[in-house]
Design an enzyme around this catalytic site. Structure first.
Site, PDB file in Angstrom:
ATOM      1  N   THR A  20      28.355  41.698  41.355  1.00 22.51           N
ATOM      2  CA  THR A  20      26.598  42.134  40.381  1.00 22.51           C
ATOM      3  C   THR A  20      28.159  43.116  39.724  1.00 22.51           C
ATOM      4  O   THR A  20      26.836  43.248  38.462  1.00 22.51           O
ATOM      5  CB  THR A  20      26.740  43.330  41.749  1.00 22.51           C
ATOM      6  OG1 THR A  20      27.816  43.979  41.807  1.00 22.51           O
ATOM      7  CG2 THR A  20      26.012  42.234  42.368  1.00 22.51           C
ATOM      8  N   ASP A  21      28.526  43.434  39.420  1.00 25.90           N
ATOM      9  CA  ASP A  21      29.421  44.444  38.739  1.00 25.90           C
ATOM     10  C   ASP A  21      29.746  44.051  36.597  1.00 25.90           C
ATOM     11  O   ASP A  21      28.594  44.693  35.868  1.00 25.90           O
ATOM     12  CB  ASP A  21      30.771  44.939  38.790  1.00 25.90           C
ATOM     13  CG  ASP A  21      31.437  43.805  38.942  1.00 25.90           C
ATOM     14  OD1 ASP A  21      31.227  43.360  38.706  1.00 25.90           O
ATOM     15  OD2 ASP A  21      32.845  44.761  38.288  1.00 25.90           O
TER      16      ASP A  21
ATOM     17  N   LEU B 259      42.462  44.051  46.873  1.00 29.97           N
ATOM     18  CA  LEU B 259      42.310  45.431  46.907  1.00 29.97           C
ATOM     19  C   LEU B 259      42.453  45.774  45.379  1.00 29.97           C
ATOM     20  O   LEU B 259      42.727  47.180  45.328  1.00 29.97           O
ATOM     21  CB  LEU B 259      43.677  45.965  47.746  1.00 29.97           C
ATOM     22  CG  LEU B 259      43.213  45.209  49.113  1.00 29.97           C
ATOM     23  CD1 LEU B 259      44.475  45.958  50.740  1.00 29.97           C
ATOM     24  CD2 LEU B 259      42.357  45.781  49.510  1.00 29.97           C
TER      25      LEU B 259
ATOM     26  N   SER C 130      45.667  45.015  39.728  1.00 29.21           N
ATOM     27  CA  SER C 130      45.451  45.194  38.808  1.00 29.21           C
ATOM     28  C   SER C 130      44.526  46.655  38.091  1.00 29.21           C
ATOM     29  O   SER C 130      45.427  47.325  37.538  1.00 29.21           O
ATOM     30  CB  SER C 130      45.600  44.050  38.384  1.00 29.21           C
ATOM     31  OG  SER C 130      43.404  44.062  38.473  1.00 29.21           O
TER      32      SER C 130
ATOM     33  N   GLU D  11      42.273  44.406  30.911  1.00 28.53           N
ATOM     34  CA  GLU D  11      41.955  43.273  31.591  1.00 28.53           C
ATOM     35  C   GLU D  11      41.081  42.434  31.002  1.00 28.53           C
ATOM     36  O   GLU D  11      41.652  41.114  31.318  1.00 28.53           O
ATOM     37  CB  GLU D  11      41.085  44.220  32.807  1.00 28.53           C
ATOM     38  CG  GLU D  11      41.214  43.120  34.305  1.00 28.53           C
ATOM     39  CD  GLU D  11      42.136  43.461  35.635  1.00 28.53           C
ATOM     40  OE1 GLU D  11      41.289  42.701  36.621  1.00 28.53           O
ATOM     41  OE2 GLU D  11      42.181  43.996  36.054  1.00 28.53           O
TER      42      GLU D  11
ATOM     43  N   ASP E 261      36.495  48.467  39.509  1.00 29.77           N
ATOM     44  CA  ASP E 261      38.037  48.726  40.586  1.00 29.77           C
ATOM     45  C   ASP E 261      38.443  49.725  39.222  1.00 29.77           C
ATOM     46  O   ASP E 261      38.273  50.661  40.231  1.00 29.77           O
ATOM     47  CB  ASP E 261      38.264  47.171  40.062  1.00 29.77           C
ATOM     48  CG  ASP E 261      38.300  46.407  40.788  1.00 29.77           C
ATOM     49  OD1 ASP E 261      37.109  46.530  41.370  1.00 29.77           O
ATOM     50  OD2 ASP E 261      38.408  44.872  40.505  1.00 29.77           O
TER      51      ASP E 261
END
Length: 380
Positions: A26-27, A115, A118, A150, A162
């Site tokens: 969703t981000d 998890l 990166s 990223e 993240d």
């Protein structure tokens, strides 16, 4: 281990890993997510050097990459060094300048498990470089700079969740993050439960794998919504809006978008459940989220589905689902404290019987993010 100085003048900075409790894929559409930082870390040790070279050493890979700072451009190599080098490039794009340095990175975040190893590397690198340069940045700007590394340097189509929670998480709290406004809310986690992360040991690669294909499908659906309904983002769409565009979208794109729309609604319901102390309701939402990820987003796999099926049958387990980008990685489970050890033993045993794979399981609590770790180290 954050922002400490040893006798040789090198300074250390640490950034945690994260697990997402609910709100998957969703981000990058400006939606809602509910992650928490967890107690795996990447540690960066930085010291000056006189020759204008940026040297990055990974203890995990036992490899050093050196790049001239003055001529640094967007030139990804396709391996681990792209993440820290990309952060240097991103900060330079934002106007920061750096002299030569040696940055040594090591950590215990499982790679490819969902998890966010990166983001842990990126944020550890960012705060190390900023500390080295005597600069500070607000939480939002650190997250944006790390995501730019990223997205634009590494080439992975990830959102900002993240990097944001890795930088700004708070112990004993989940974070409800609005990925459009970058406003966030800290939510209480019941003291009587633990979050158990189970690694299926099936690895994925976010930058080049099917994650990118799913994101392309979501963006195609948003383009159709814009054209037919005047809705810019799935964040603002309803299932009824999707139904009106179903023919033009086609089945696959429609299902991907339906997952995102219903997942945003589940995140809001999960916030209410935590605020009300309704951990059973929260767990049920996790189970619904996994079904949606499996059936509509079609980004789970048989091994992960097996982990979830085993988990939800165990005493004391309120909910379980896949977490991370998909196509392998980890499940996240909410379990009563008194059942946590038995839960882990049973899950590992039954998963090995079903798949032949020995899973890794970790009993976790919400930890502080990198900025809180840094502040605590400075205060000592």
């Amino acid at each position: 281990m954050a922002d400490t100085t040893n006798k040789a003048g090198a300074r250390e900075y640490a950034a945690p890993a994260r697990v997402n409790l609910i709100g998957e894929h969703t981000d990058y559409t400006g939606g809602l997510v509910m992650p928490m930082a967890i107690g795996f870390h990447t540690v960066g040790t930085i010291e000056p050097r006189p020759d204008g070279i940026a040297s990055f050493y990974s203890a995990n890979f036992n490899e050093t990459i050196e790049v001239p700072i003055v001529t640094l451009g967007r030139n990804p190599r396709g391996h681990w060094s792209d993440y820290p080098v990309g952060v240097l490039w991103s900060l330079m794009q934002a106007g920061y300048t750096f002299s030569g340095f040696n940055l040594r990175l090591h950590g215990d975040v499982p790679v490819g498990a969902g998890l966010s190893s990166s983001a842990s590397i990126e944020v550890a690198t960012a705060i190390a470089l900023l500390g080295f340069a005597g600069q500070t940045m607000p939480l939002k700007e650190i997250a944006v700079a790390a995501r730019r590394a990223e997205n634009e340097f590494v080439g992975a189509k990830s959102g900002i969740m993240d990097q944001f929670v890795v930088a700004g998480g708070v112990a004993d709290r989940a974070m409800l993050l609005d990925c459009r406004s970058l406003e966030y809310e800290l939510l209480p986690l019941p003291q009587g439960v633990r979050v158990v992360i189970c690694n299926s040991m099936v690895k994925h690669q976010v930058a080049t794998g099917e994650y990118g294909g799913r994101r392309d499908e979501v963006e195609a659906g948003q383009a159709i919504l814009r054209k037919l309904r005047g809705i810019d983002s799935l964040r603002d769409a309803t299932v009824e809006d999707l139904d009106a565009c179903a023919t033009e979208m086609g089945q696959a794109v429609f299902k991907r978008c339906r997952h995102v729309v219903t997942e945003n609604a589940r995140v809001l319901a999960a916030r209410k459940a935590l605020n009300d102390g309704d951990i059973k309701g929260f767990g049920n939402l996790m189970i619904e989220a996994h079904k949606s990820f499996r059936d509509d987003f079609e980004a789970s796999c048989s091994e992960v589905d097996t982990l979830v099926e085993i988990a939800i049958k165990q005493a004391g387990c309120f909910g379980a689902r896949i977490t991370g980008g998909g196509f392998g990685g980890c499940t996240v489970n909410v379990v009563e404290i008194e059942h946590a050890d038995t839960f882990v033993e049973t899950l590992k045993r039954e998963y090995k019987l079903a798949t032949g794979i020995e899973a890794d399981c970790f009993v976790c609590e919400a930890s502080d993010g990198a900025l809180a770790l840094e502040a605590k180290a400075v205060a000592k």
